[in-house]
Design a protein around this motif. Structure first.
Motif, PDB file in Angstrom:
ATOM      1  N   ILE B 147       0.841  -1.207   0.000  1.00  0.00           N
ATOM      2  CA  ILE B 147       0.000   0.000   0.000  1.00  0.00           C
ATOM      3  C   ILE B 147       0.877   1.257   0.000  1.00  0.00           C
ATOM      4  O   ILE B 147       1.844   1.354   0.743  1.00  0.00           O
ATOM      5  N   VAL B 148       0.510   2.186  -0.888  1.00  0.00           N
ATOM      6  CA  VAL B 148       1.201   3.477  -0.957  1.00  0.00           C
ATOM      7  C   VAL B 148       0.140   4.576  -0.832  1.00  0.00           C
ATOM      8  O   VAL B 148      -1.050   4.303  -0.936  1.00  0.00           O
ATOM      9  N   GLY B 149       0.595   5.792  -0.593  1.00  0.00           N
ATOM     10  CA  GLY B 149      -0.337   6.910  -0.454  1.00  0.00           C
ATOM     11  C   GLY B 149      -1.150   7.076  -1.731  1.00  0.00           C
ATOM     12  O   GLY B 149      -0.588   7.299  -2.796  1.00  0.00           O
ATOM     13  N   MET B 150      -2.469   6.938  -1.644  1.00  0.00           N
ATOM     14  CA  MET B 150      -3.269   6.875  -2.865  1.00  0.00           C
ATOM     15  C   MET B 150      -3.856   8.214  -3.282  1.00  0.00           C
ATOM     16  O   MET B 150      -4.634   8.291  -4.221  1.00  0.00           O
ATOM     17  N   VAL B 276       2.093  15.164  13.650  1.00  0.00           N
ATOM     18  CA  VAL B 276       0.894  14.922  12.850  1.00  0.00           C
ATOM     19  C   VAL B 276       1.244  14.022  11.660  1.00  0.00           C
ATOM     20  O   VAL B 276       2.283  14.198  11.037  1.00  0.00           O
ATOM     21  N   VAL B 277       0.375  13.040  11.388  1.00  0.00           N
ATOM     22  CA  VAL B 277       0.544  12.211  10.197  1.00  0.00           C
ATOM     23  C   VAL B 277      -0.729  12.345   9.365  1.00  0.00           C
ATOM     24  O   VAL B 277      -1.833  12.358   9.917  1.00  0.00           O
ATOM     25  N   VAL B 278      -0.562  12.491   8.061  1.00  0.00           N
ATOM     26  CA  VAL B 278      -1.722  12.637   7.181  1.00  0.00           C
ATOM     27  C   VAL B 278      -1.802  11.432   6.254  1.00  0.00           C
ATOM     28  O   VAL B 278      -0.797  11.046   5.645  1.00  0.00           O
ATOM     29  N   HIS B 279      -2.967  10.816   6.189  1.00  0.00           N
ATOM     30  CA  HIS B 279      -3.201   9.714   5.252  1.00  0.00           C
ATOM     31  C   HIS B 279      -4.446  10.009   4.437  1.00  0.00           C
ATOM     32  O   HIS B 279      -5.347  10.706   4.897  1.00  0.00           O
TER      33      HIS B 279
END
Lengths: 187, 519
Positions: B147-150, B276-279
């Motif tokens: 899985i990668v940032g989509m 902070v982490v953004v997904h």
């Protein structure tokens, strides 16, 4: 026997002293500019400029016999750095510095006989391969000096523009003026 | 002191704002009511080995191998890379090169699969119960699923889920802003799969060990906001649904963090520095499928839109489906499109060859007609400052542009070229239609090329020095050898002489003895 040895030694010592004294007396100071130029040059002694090694080019450049753009493997950056320290008299005004596409050597595997001549000649060890085995070029290490092309007995090596990858590709510079002109002529 | 904006009266959470930005016509109505449909099996599937940021994956199949759905066909190489799985069962017909889904159209290493039509699953990844699993196990599962940032950045998600070891993380922000015009795939996903997404968010929050979770959705997606509000808890976390204003580029990671927490990420730093982490929403969905069902990332939702498409749609397609087949499925073109884009109209990639495949980061396929693309006629810059107003990172695009066109790239870098997001707000705002962001893209590429050439020069210098040292060492060794051999020869000669000398006297003495003996 002793007389012969003594006379030869005396002769050697005397001449040696003479040579030493002459070296001191007639010492020629290497202009510091040569060293500075040599420091900027890639230092691979590939011979692409036509001078005997990087020091040869540095000397020629210091004397004004070579333009600052002479070093092709160094490309634009080296030329710019040289132009800063080598003043106009050394040929910095040798026209605008062209953007040279980096070149790399490419081996046609069908023609390679594995003679190892290029392998021995490469100044940066960019060619790999064993005896009687097809050689290949490590593109990131190749400086495009063409030294291998000259020694290849089967002409299996050519110089090519370094192929672009997704990591090195970038957009062309947009030309707004041209767009306007073409749009106007179209209208 | 900060003055609260009027918006805070209506939305108490909305006390922060971002700088600059634009409000382009969204055109989302084209596909916002199109349910996600599953695209039929394509005739060919092409999987580039590089669909992510980092090192290229390493193929582990050969030509003519039979693969099953979900089978690992290319392995991640190094820590910053991603696995690639077969999206369906079939035969590998080539492991070679094919045109990249990229503006350059350069050939890239690609695995081509001809589906057998049976769509037969191979073994799934082992399922995980996230309620009991350790955070490392969840991250490992996400890495195994490739899985990668989509949202388009395609940064390997597992690396981001492992950040808790290095940073003190407090907040997870789920990016459902979808600020690019035309695109509605995230909107539809939230409306139709809210429960699955919520579970994925919970799993990610657990892996990161954060205290609070925000789901940021732009105010132009009321149904998505409603759906996510309904499913706002999972794995013991309750998410705050944060409605952000409809403004481009709200979906930029750093801007979203600024909007929600009020903290600005320093230049070239990570949001993780702020804790902070953004997904992305679609990533959360993929994480849900990977952890709960052991399904690797083999399909994604894509918006097919633009006035050049006869039947705009939201499709769930297998990764590797050729763009041309997707367009054919959507009824083809209404007219010859002026531009074919992968991604949104602001930051998407124009492509020349429609046979390129959809990859993990492709969120849209847009066929824009000439009426939808900007006018090409440009006029001189009068320094009106519209680009400065629009720039979300506070740069002065007109100055950057002037410096770049004067050939002063270093000067442009000094006034912030490297902080440019390439969001395109400046070009959008420019009343003279100047290709501002295009110039910045060029300049950034040029600078990084110079950097890499400089680096290469240093390295080749080192190589040449190493070669010289080696040659000198060989010459020295030869010399030593010669000296040694000379010494040996001399010693041998001496020994021989000595032996001869030693051999000579005995006869003499013998005769002497004889002589002595005779008288």
């Amino acid at each position: 026997m002793i007389a012969a040895a003594a006379s030869m030694s005396a002769l050697g010592l005397g001449l040696g002293y003479l040579l030493g004294a002459a070296a001191r007396k007639f010492h020629v100071e290497t202009p510091p500019i040569v060293e500075e130029i040599a420091k900027i040059l890639p230092g691979t002694n590939c011979g692409a400029c036509g001078f005997p090694g990087c020091n040869g080019l540095a000397e020629a450049m210091a004397e004004g016999n070579a333009p600052v753009t002479a070093c092709t493997p160094g490309g634009r950056d080296v030329a710019l750095a040289l132009a800063e320290i080598v003043t106009v008299e050394a040929g910095a005004d040798a026209g605008p510095i062209a953007e040279i596409e980096p070149m790399v050597a490419f081996v046609f595997e069908d023609h390679c006989t594995g003679c190892q001549k290029c392998f021995k000649r490469c100044p940066t060890d960019a060619i790999v391969g064993g005896a009687k085995q097809i050689h290949t070029v490590v593109m990131d290490a190749c400086i495009g000096c063409d030294a291998c092309i000259e020694v290849c007995p089967t002409e299996a090596i050519v110089s090519r523009v370094k192929p672009k990858t997704l990591k090195t590709w970038y957009w062309d510079k947009p030309q707004p003026g041209l767009v306007a002109a073409s749009a106007e002529t179209a209208a | 002191m900060r003055l609260p904006s009027i918006a805070t009266l209506f939305h108490p959470l909305q006390s922060f704002s971002i700088r600059g930005g634009i409000h382009p016509e969204t055109h989302k109505h084209l596909t916002s009511e199109c349910e996600i449909e599953t695209m039929p099996m394509p005739a060919l599937i092409r999987l580039p080995l590089q669909q992510h940021i980092g090192a290229e994956a390493e193929p582990i199949v050969k030509r003519d191998d039979l693969v099953l759905k979900g089978q690992l066909i290319a392995k991640a190489r190094g820590p910053l890379s991603a696995n690639i799985h077969a999206p369906t069962s079939g035969r590998v017909i080539a492991v070679g090169h094919f045109v990249a889904p990229h503006a350059s159209g350069l050939p890239v290493p690609t695995i081509t699969i001809r589906p057998d039509g049976e769509d037969k699953w191979g073994p799934h990844l082992p399922r995980l119960r996230p309620e009991n699993a350790a955070p490392e196990e969840i991250a490992a599962q996400v890495a195994a699923a490739g899985i990668v940032g989509m949202g388009g950045a395609t940064f390997p998600s597992a690396v981001k889920l492992n950040l808790r070891a290095k940073y003190d993380l407090t907040t997870l922000i789920i990016n459902g802003a979808e600020c690019e015009p035309y695109l509605t795939c995230d909107d539809r996903l939230m409306r139709e799969r809210a429960e699955e997404i919520a579970d994925g968010i919970g799993i990610m929050a657990r892996a990161l060990g954060v205290k609070q979770v925000f789901v940021a959705i732009e105010s132009n997606k009321p149904q998505a906001i409603e759906a996510m509000t309904r499913y706002n808890r999972a794995l013991g976390y309750t998410f705050k649904i944060h409605v952000v204003p409809t403004q481009y580029p709200m979906g930029s990671e750093k801007h979203l963090v600024k909007m929600i927490t009020g903290q600005e990420t320093p230049a070239r730093a990570l949001t993780a520095d702020l804790g902070v982490v953004v997904h992305n929403i679609a990533t959360a969905h993929a994480v849900h499928l990977a952890v709960r069902y052991g399904e690797p990332l083999i399909a994604r939702t894509v918006t097919v839109s633009g006035h050049g498409i006869r039947r705009p749609a939201n499709l769930r397609v297998l990764i590797g489906t050729p763009v041309s087949e997707i367009i054919a499925h959507c009824g083809g073109f209404t007219e010859e499109p002026d531009r074919l884009l992968l991604g949104g109209p602001m930051m998407g990639m124009p492509i020349q060859n429609p046979r390129v495949p959809v990859v993990k980061g492709t969120n849209g396929i847009l066929a824009l007609t000439a009426a939808e693309t900007p006018e090409a006629k440009t006029m001189p810059c009068i320094r009106c400052g519209r680009c400065v107003q629009g720039c979300p990172v506070g740069l002065t695009p007109f100055e950057l542009n002037a410096r770049i066109h004067a050939g002063d790239l270093e000067g442009a870098a000094k006034v912030g070229l490297m902080d440019c997001l390439a969001c395109g707000c400046c070009s959008y705002n420019c009343p003279a239609n100047l290709p501002l962001v295009q110039s910045f893209q060029f300049a950034k590429g040029k600078l990084s090329e110079r950097q890499s050439r400089k680096h290469q020069q240093e390295e080749t210098k080192r190589l040449a020095a190493a070669r010289k040292a080696r040659e000198e060492a060989i010459a020295e060794a030869k010399k030593q050898m010669m000296l040694k051999r000379k010494a040996e020869m001399a010693a041998k000669k001496k020994a021989e002489e000595a032996a001869a000398a030693a051999a000579m006297p005995p006869p003499a003495t013998a005769t002497a003895i004889q002589g002595e003996a005779t008288p």
